[in-house]
Design a protein around this motif. Structure first.
Motif, PDB file in Angstrom:
ATOM      1  N   TYR A   1      -5.922  10.224  -7.333  1.00 29.80           N
ATOM      2  CA  TYR A   1      -4.843  11.073  -6.811  1.00 29.80           C
ATOM      3  C   TYR A   1      -5.289  11.775  -5.530  1.00 29.80           C
ATOM      4  N   GLU A   2      -6.514  12.276  -5.543  1.00 27.52           N
ATOM      5  CA  GLU A   2      -7.028  12.960  -4.352  1.00 27.52           C
ATOM      6  C   GLU A   2      -7.164  11.989  -3.179  1.00 27.52           C
ATOM      7  N   ILE A   3      -7.603  10.768  -3.467  1.00 25.09           N
ATOM      8  CA  ILE A   3      -7.696   9.768  -2.399  1.00 25.09           C
ATOM      9  C   ILE A   3      -6.308   9.478  -1.835  1.00 25.09           C
ATOM     10  N   ALA A   4      -5.303   9.435  -2.699  1.00 24.57           N
ATOM     11  CA  ALA A   4      -3.935   9.211  -2.226  1.00 24.57           C
ATOM     12  C   ALA A   4      -3.472  10.350  -1.326  1.00 24.57           C
ATOM     13  N   LEU A   5      -3.802  11.574  -1.678  1.00 26.15           N
ATOM     14  CA  LEU A   5      -3.451  12.722  -0.836  1.00 26.15           C
ATOM     15  C   LEU A   5      -4.125  12.622   0.526  1.00 26.15           C
TER      16      LEU A   5
ATOM     17  N   ILE B   1       1.689   6.922  -6.764  1.00 25.71           N
ATOM     18  CA  ILE B   1       0.631   7.830  -7.228  1.00 25.71           C
ATOM     19  C   ILE B   1       1.026   9.274  -6.976  1.00 25.71           C
ATOM     20  N   LEU B   2       1.520   9.549  -5.781  1.00 32.15           N
ATOM     21  CA  LEU B   2       1.831  10.928  -5.412  1.00 32.15           C
ATOM     22  C   LEU B   2       3.068  11.464  -6.123  1.00 32.15           C
ATOM     23  N   ALA B   3       3.864  10.573  -6.724  1.00 32.95           N
ATOM     24  CA  ALA B   3       5.022  11.025  -7.501  1.00 32.95           C
ATOM     25  C   ALA B   3       4.594  11.654  -8.820  1.00 32.95           C
TER      26      ALA B   3
ATOM     27  N   ARG C   1      -0.361  18.700   1.110  1.00 30.53           N
ATOM     28  CA  ARG C   1      -0.543  19.301  -0.224  1.00 30.53           C
ATOM     29  C   ARG C   1      -1.977  19.767  -0.425  1.00 30.53           C
ATOM     30  N   ALA C   2      -2.479  20.484   0.554  1.00 24.25           N
ATOM     31  CA  ALA C   2      -3.803  21.135   0.515  1.00 24.25           C
ATOM     32  C   ALA C   2      -4.961  20.190   0.794  1.00 24.25           C
ATOM     33  N   TYR C   3      -4.710  18.907   1.090  1.00 23.94           N
ATOM     34  CA  TYR C   3      -5.787  17.968   1.399  1.00 23.94           C
ATOM     35  C   TYR C   3      -5.747  17.593   2.876  1.00 23.94           C
ATOM     36  N   CYS C   4      -6.927  17.529   3.481  1.00 21.98           N
ATOM     37  CA  CYS C   4      -7.060  17.474   4.932  1.00 21.98           C
ATOM     38  C   CYS C   4      -7.543  16.117   5.434  1.00 21.98           C
ATOM     39  N   ALA C   5      -6.917  15.646   6.486  1.00 21.44           N
ATOM     40  CA  ALA C   5      -7.515  14.585   7.290  1.00 21.44           C
ATOM     41  C   ALA C   5      -8.392  15.243   8.357  1.00 21.44           C
ATOM     42  N   ASP C   6      -9.172  14.446   9.063  1.00 21.64           N
ATOM     43  CA  ASP C   6     -10.003  14.949  10.162  1.00 21.64           C
ATOM     44  C   ASP C   6     -10.291  13.764  11.080  1.00 21.64           C
ATOM     45  N   VAL C   7      -9.526  13.648  12.157  1.00 22.75           N
ATOM     46  CA  VAL C   7      -9.553  12.443  12.988  1.00 22.75           C
ATOM     47  C   VAL C   7      -9.729  12.824  14.458  1.00 22.75           C
ATOM     48  N   THR C   8     -10.617  12.122  15.142  1.00 18.75           N
ATOM     49  CA  THR C   8     -10.810  12.313  16.582  1.00 18.75           C
ATOM     50  C   THR C   8     -10.619  10.989  17.304  1.00 18.75           C
TER      51      THR C   8
ATOM     52  N   MET D   1       0.827  -1.209   0.000  1.00 13.40           N
ATOM     53  CA  MET D   1       0.000   0.000   0.000  1.00 13.40           C
ATOM     54  C   MET D   1       0.860   1.257   0.000  1.00 13.40           C
ATOM     55  N   ALA D   2       1.919   1.279   0.862  1.00  7.74           N
ATOM     56  CA  ALA D   2       2.752   2.469   0.976  1.00  7.74           C
ATOM     57  C   ALA D   2       3.464   2.783  -0.329  1.00  7.74           C
ATOM     58  N   SER D   3       4.020   1.743  -0.978  1.00 10.98           N
ATOM     59  CA  SER D   3       4.742   1.965  -2.227  1.00 10.98           C
ATOM     60  C   SER D   3       3.797   2.434  -3.326  1.00 10.98           C
ATOM     61  N   ASN D   4       2.593   1.846  -3.388  1.00  7.61           N
ATOM     62  CA  ASN D   4       1.606   2.273  -4.375  1.00  7.61           C
ATOM     63  C   ASN D   4       1.182   3.710  -4.132  1.00  7.61           C
ATOM     64  N   LEU D   5       1.023   4.071  -2.848  1.00  5.77           N
ATOM     65  CA  LEU D   5       0.651   5.444  -2.489  1.00  5.77           C
ATOM     66  C   LEU D   5       1.706   6.428  -2.971  1.00  5.77           C
TER      67      LEU D   5
END
Length: 469
Positions: free
Chosen positions: A178-182, A8-10, A271-278, A1-5
């Motif tokens: 790409y957005e999902i990867a971000l 994509i982001l490259a 890169r302008a994309y947000c997580a949101d975790v509680t 998963m990490a390498s694929n991620l």
């Protein structure tokens, strides 16, 4: 998963695909002739009474069609020729002394998914040329309040300052790979930061120490910016939904013991994309019996509602399911009295779960496209930030919570109509729990969902992290 991620982001942020997507939306809504989309990035701003720049945050509408985080940049997209042009500021010799050489047009062309890169000084001649190409019914689309005074739209026969904003808001609701990867990257870093807070929980003396641990981990792992100001709420402050003081002692002054729990709602931006975790956890390393009872209800609320999520599910139904689970759990503890249906019909659970189950997530924490109805007379749905059916490709937070907030609950206790449904004597044992919320970021798919959030959330696992096991 990490390498694929990372693979994509490259690649380049898919700005051109986004421009085409927005143009298709405009055509679907009635555009019959040619048009040009014109957007401006955020301007460099200086702190008042100071020669230092304010922290920079790129305009999201501009970023969606450019992928560019440079200040003072512009873009045009000519719909009929499918040509996306980025305009970057020219070199300022004086600024080079302080800031070094800026990105060149050639470097920008290699970096961004655009057809051409010009200088911002060339924008009006470019607009004049585009205006001559769109024809007598052509339109320039832009956003009111985000247009420089020097920008010249005179060459265009028609202007529209509303449609493109709506188009981008609607298009942003459905993410590409790409957005999902971000978003996954932002979540991965956020998970590491939450674990860092778990590890610091037993030794910290003040909320700000835990906030510092979170921020330091985000920066160290690539999230230079945060998605929002963190909520680091200890003890009964966890019942305040958007607590932001983050400076209180973790020791209860009346007992001189550590407060029961800490609610941490915090996330990185990548890169302008947000997580949101509680996450909510015991400061002592062990949930009190009352805290664990409430935690288990909230976790069940989340796990059961997650099972419902797939393309087309009605979000109101998922929200209702969370309330019904809360009612069953609070009835079992004796906090609530009556039948499940009566408690649901009377909306008694809203006293303990007052907010919506979640919201769309993307470039903004509360992302666009949710169509909230804050005028809804039904208090169970008033603060629901997403309404309607979830499309595949959307990303939504699932964040049930149960809160013991006196400001919200006491009016229910004082009302003859609602007080009969709450056992005040049993309730008294739970005030110190404060609030418990568990929040994950969920990618909606055709057949189900993909949970982007990996921060530990099971009670036993959290206790192990806090205790260093």
């Amino acid at each position: 998963m990490a390498s694929n991620l990372e693979a994509i982001l490259a690649g380049k942020y898919p700005a051109k695909d986004h421009a085409r997507k927005v143009a298709a939306y405009l055509k679907q809504k009635g555009l019959k002739d040619d048009g040009v989309i014109y957007l401006e990035g955020q301007k460099t701003k200086f702190i008042e009474d100071n020669d230092s720049e304010q922290p920079f945050r790129q305009r999201r509408f501009f970023f969606y069609l450019s992928g560019c985080l440079l200040p003072d940049a512009l873009l045009t997209y000519h719909i009929s020729s499918d040509e996306l042009t980025l305009y970057i500021p020219p070199l300022d010799p004086d600024s080079v002394i302080w800031s070094g050489l800026p990105m060149s047009p050639a470097q920008a062309k290699d970096t961004y998914d655009v057809d051409k890169v010009l200088l911002t000084s060339e924008i009006n001649p470019s607009l004049a040329q585009l205006g001559s190409q769109v024809g007598q019914n052509g339109v320039v689309f832009s956003i009111q309040g985000q247009i420089s005074d020097s920008t010249d739209f005179v060459p265009f026969p028609n202007t529209d300052f509303l449609a493109v904003k709506t188009a981008i808001e609607e298009c942003r609701a459905i993410k590409d790979a790409y957005e999902i990867a971000l978003l996954r990257k932002a979540n991965d870093v956020t998970a590491q930061a939450h674990v860092a807070v778990y590890k610091a929980a037993k030794s910290a003396k003040n909320e700000r120490e835990l906030e510092a641990a979170f921020i330091a981990t985000c920066i160290a792992h690539g999230c230079r910016e945060l998605a929002y100001h963190p909520i680091v709420a200890s003890g009964t402050s966890g019942a305040t939904l958007h607590y932001v003081n983050n400076n209180d002692s973790l020791i209860d002054p009346t007992t001189n013991k550590r407060k029961l729990n800490l609610l941490l709602d915090a996330a990185g931006e990548y890169r302008a994309y947000c997580a949101d975790v509680t996450r909510t956890f015991p400061l002592s390393g062990k949930f009190s019996p009352e805290s664990r009872e409430i935690y288990d209800i909230v976790l069940e609320m989340q796990l059961e509602t997650l099972k419902m999520i797939k393309e087309g599910v009605l979000w109101e139904d998922v929200h209702i399911a969370a309330h019904r689970i809360a009612i069953k759990g609070l009835l079992k503890l004796g906090i609530l009295k009556g039948t499940e249906e009566e408690l649901f019909d009377k909306r008694i659970s809203v006293a303990f779960f007052p907010h919506g189950l979640g919201h769309y997530l993307g470039m903004d924490t509360h992302d666009t496209g949710g169509h909230a109805n804050y005028e809804d007379k039904d208090k169970m749905f008033r603060y629901l930030r997403v309404r309607g059916n979830l499309p595949a490709g959307s990303v939504v937070t699932v964040e049930p919570g149960i809160y013991f907030c006196r400001f919200i609950i006491e009016p229910y206790l004082q009302s003859p109509e609602s007080s009969k449904y709450i056992d005040n004597d049993v309730l008294e044992k739970y005030w110190e729990v404060g609030g418990i919320r568990i929040e994950d970021n969920i990618h909606v798919t055709k057949d189900g969902h993909d949970n982007l959030t990996s921060a530990p959330k099971y009670a036993d696992e959290i206790e192990l992290w806090i205790n260093g096991s």
